[in-house]
Design an enzyme around this catalytic site. Structure first.
Site, short mmCIF file in Angstrom:
data_model
loop_
_atom_site.label_atom_id
_atom_site.label_comp_id
_atom_site.label_asym_id
_atom_site.label_seq_id
_atom_site.Cartn_x
_atom_site.Cartn_y
_atom_site.Cartn_z
N ASN A 48 1.43 -1.84 -4.29
CA ASN A 48 0.72 -1.85 -5.58
C ASN A 48 -0.65 -2.51 -5.43
O ASN A 48 -1.44 -2.01 -4.60
CB ASN A 48 1.58 -2.32 -6.76
CG ASN A 48 2.24 -3.67 -6.63
OD1 ASN A 48 3.07 -3.88 -5.77
ND2 ASN A 48 1.88 -4.58 -7.52
N ASP A 49 -0.96 -3.54 -6.19
CA ASP A 49 -2.35 -4.02 -6.32
C ASP A 49 -3.09 -4.27 -5.00
O ASP A 49 -2.53 -4.88 -4.09
CB ASP A 49 -2.39 -5.36 -7.05
CG ASP A 49 -1.61 -5.39 -8.34
OD1 ASP A 49 -0.98 -4.38 -8.69
OD2 ASP A 49 -1.62 -6.45 -8.99
N PRO A 50 -4.37 -3.88 -4.94
CA PRO A 50 -5.23 -4.36 -3.86
C PRO A 50 -5.47 -5.85 -4.08
O PRO A 50 -5.62 -6.31 -5.20
CB PRO A 50 -6.53 -3.57 -4.06
CG PRO A 50 -6.56 -3.24 -5.53
CD PRO A 50 -5.13 -3.08 -5.94
N SER A 109 -0.59 -11.23 -6.89
CA SER A 109 -2.00 -10.88 -6.61
C SER A 109 -2.97 -12.05 -6.64
O SER A 109 -2.71 -13.08 -7.26
CB SER A 109 -2.47 -9.82 -7.61
OG SER A 109 -1.84 -8.61 -7.29
#
Ligand code: NAG
Ligand code: NAG
Ligand code: NAG
Ligand code: NAG
Ligand code: NAG
Length: 555
Positions: A48-50, A109
């Site tokens: 998922n998230d960078p 994140s």
């Protein structure tokens, strides 16, 4: 004796081909024809998230939320890939994973900050218990001289870096890159919510060790829900360059609706407050980086080319069972350069120039006229893995359909009109990932409307006919495009087509839409690309360039 030896390789070669063909067959059966060729994705499993993107000592780093153990969200670590060009990537060992009491239940994140004279550090969200209690944590490279920054450590005396009893501890995450204020203090933001008010809390630190929350958040907005992954950065008002004078951009990822909205505004440094301009809608109806499948994005400044680069996650739209079968889930959008439009009202985004290095065979079309109902194939490229740039022109806007002021939501208007309902000026555009007889296609197109004072331009990327498979999420995504067509009567479109993604940039990157689609027929060399017009006003494909795209080297 010469003959057999020259023949041998031929035989050998055809055997290899046979094996390769069998593999393709086998792969197709498993459904891997949806795997991308030049969008970033790990070899397998969930992403998922960078996280923490940066450029340091000649190397681009991309970390990302990753499940090493499956195709659904869970067991999250920071996976780590490095690159010289943002396009070809090498995966190296995981940088951050649960190993301490302050991140035992999750390493979520965060962002990297490069501290002058010291090097990069990372702030990320640690989850400390089974109730999702969130704190902010600190990590630094074990060996700052390792060119790839392979190993990261979390000094106990610096962790957790931020514990705050006065915020909602289950909605407190995703620290930003820090910036240095004129008063010699660092600043960073953490996303949160109170009642329904989305909040970006501001923290200050003298030494990057002790962080104190400022009395006021840098910004908040009622009714928007949880703000994930805030991002806050300067943009120059003089176009695609960096430097003074600047405006600022605040982006938040809306947990409730899963889209990234931003405002352009002013950062009042003395008060440490951000005030959106009155030209930016501050809330769910605001500007978005992308009107499609693009979330939890994060930008970074690239000093090597004096540009700001944006990463964003594109989730799957198929079912968990499909992801299990594919063995992977989640891709990153192509990294985009972002800058402030000359109007000052919005950002412009464009795929990083390095992507062009993957352009292979090129075809061109000039001045092709399309009457109502015409569609024409763009032949000679690998249409399942391609880059297309096209400019459409027309001689008059007289036939534009009347705009009904009730049509405030672009997505609803796209749902109502689509590409199949014929119009005046438009729908015209591309039919991507199309099967030969159009049983499947993903149209990316413009429709132009007339309102009393101006023309209103809609860009749609419509997945409703993208696949014969029925149990998929097939949304019609759309955004309005802020252009004045009356002046030059033309508009451009670029689409990056990559097996299960169509990533489009309207009007030079003013309105962008990423769609995830899963064709069953329009796959590999059975995929086709067309230009089309379904409006009464004839449209001219003034110029079209399309390239077969070589696969990136991502391992
Ligand atoms: C990986 O997934 C399997 C099956 O769900 C599970 O039994 C195992 O504990 C997981 N391993 C880790 C390291 O999470
Ligand atoms: C988690 O929440 C439950 C229910 O409120 C509570 O009983 C438990 O003690 C909490 N656990 C921790 C580690 O705080
Ligand atoms: C914190 O956020 C959660 C999730 O939005 C919500 O259920 C809870 O009521 C909030 N807690 C407080 C103290 O506001
Ligand atoms: C918006 O702000 C500008 C100054 O930044 C001002 O000149 C203008 O009148 C404002 N417009 C509205 C509608 O408030
Ligand atoms: C163009 O309009 C016709 C008539 O409504 C429709 O059958 C056709 O599918 C449309 N073409 C596209 C590409 O949507």
């Amino acid at each position: 004796m010469a003959l057999p030896s020259t023949k041998m390789p031929v035989v050998f070669y055809s055997m290899v081909l046979l094996i390769i063909n069998n593999c393709i067959e086998a792969v197709s059966v498993r459904g891997d024809y949806h795997r991308t060729g030049f969008h970033f994705q790990p070899l397998k499993n969930w992403m998922n998230d960078p996280n923490g993107p940066m450029y340091y000592n000649g190397v681009y780093h991309l970390f990302y939320q990753y499940n090493p153990n499956g195709t659904v969200w869970g067991n999250i670590v920071w996976a780590h890939s490095v690159s010289k060009d943002l396009i070809n990537w090498n995966g190296i060992e995981h940088a951050i994973y649960p190993s301490k009491p302050f991140d035992k239940f999750g390493c979520w994140s965060g962002s990297a900050t490069i501290i002058p004279g010291k090097g990069p550090v990372i702030l990320y969200t640690g989850v400390i218990d089974e109730n999702n209690t969130q704190v902010q944590c600190y990590a630094e490279p074990e060996d700052p001289n390792d060119p790839l920054l392979r190993r990261w450590v979390k000094p106990d005396k610096l962790n957790p870096a931020v514990v705050d009893k006065d915020v909602n501890h289950t909605e407190f995450r995703d620290p930003t890159t820090a910036w240095w204020g004129k008063d010699g203090h660092w600043r960073m933001l953490v996303g949160s919510v109170r009642k329904r008010r989305g909040i970006a809390y501001l923290y200050r630190s003298k030494d990057f060790k002790t962080w104190v929350r400022a009395k006021h958040p840098i910004h908040s907005k009622g009714g928007t829900g949880m703000w994930e992954c805030p991002d806050f950065y300067p943009v120059s008002v003089i176009g695609n360059v960096v430097g003074n004078p600047v405006k600022h951009v605040l982006k938040n990822s809306l947990d409730d609706t899963k889209f990234d909205y931003y405002t352009v505004g002013t950062y009042l440094e003395d008060k440490d407050r951000y005030v959106p301009d009155n030209t930016s809608v501050d809330g769910w109806g605001g500007l978005r980086y992308d009107y499609g499948n693009f979330y939890a994005s994060k930008s970074f400044f690239d000093p090597s080319k004096n540009r700001r680069i944006l990463w964003g996650w594109a989730n799957e739209c198929d079912k968990p069972i499909d992801n299990f079968r594919k063995g992977w889930a989640g891709i990153q959008a192509i990294p985009r350069t972002v800058w402030l439009d000359f109007t000052g009202r919005q950002l412009v985004q464009w795929p990083v120039e390095e992507l062009n290095s993957l352009r292979g065979k090129e075809v061109n079309i000039d001045n092709q006229r399309l009457e109502k109902g015409d569609y024409s194939e763009v032949k000679g490229i690998t249409a399942a893995q391609a880059d297309v740039e096209v400019t459409f022109s027309f001689s008059s806007l007289d036939k534009a359909e009347a705009y009904d002021p009730k049509w405030v939501k672009a997505q609803d208007l796209c749902a109502q009109k689509g590409s199949k309902l014929q119009g005046g000026v438009g729908p015209f555009g591309l039919l991507t990932l199309a099967s030969q007889n159009l049983e499947e296609f993903t149209p990316v197109f413009f429709r132009v409307f007339k309102s009393p004072n101006k023309h209103i331009v809609l860009l749609c990327s419509d997945a409703r006919s993208s696949s014969l498979k029925s149990d998929l999420y097939k949304p019609q995504f759309a955004g309005f495009v802020d252009v004045d067509l009356a002046a030059d009567k033309k508009i451009s479109l670029r689409s990056l087509i990559d097996h299960s993604v169509v990533e489009s940039f309207g009007a030079g990157g003013k309105t962008n839409i990423l769609s995830r689609v899963y064709p069953e027929l329009a796959v590999m060399n059975q995929a086709h690309l067309f230009v089309f017009n379904n409006g009464t006003e004839p449209i001219v494909v003034q110029n079209l360039k399309a390239w077969s795209m070589i696969s990136a080297d991502i391992k």
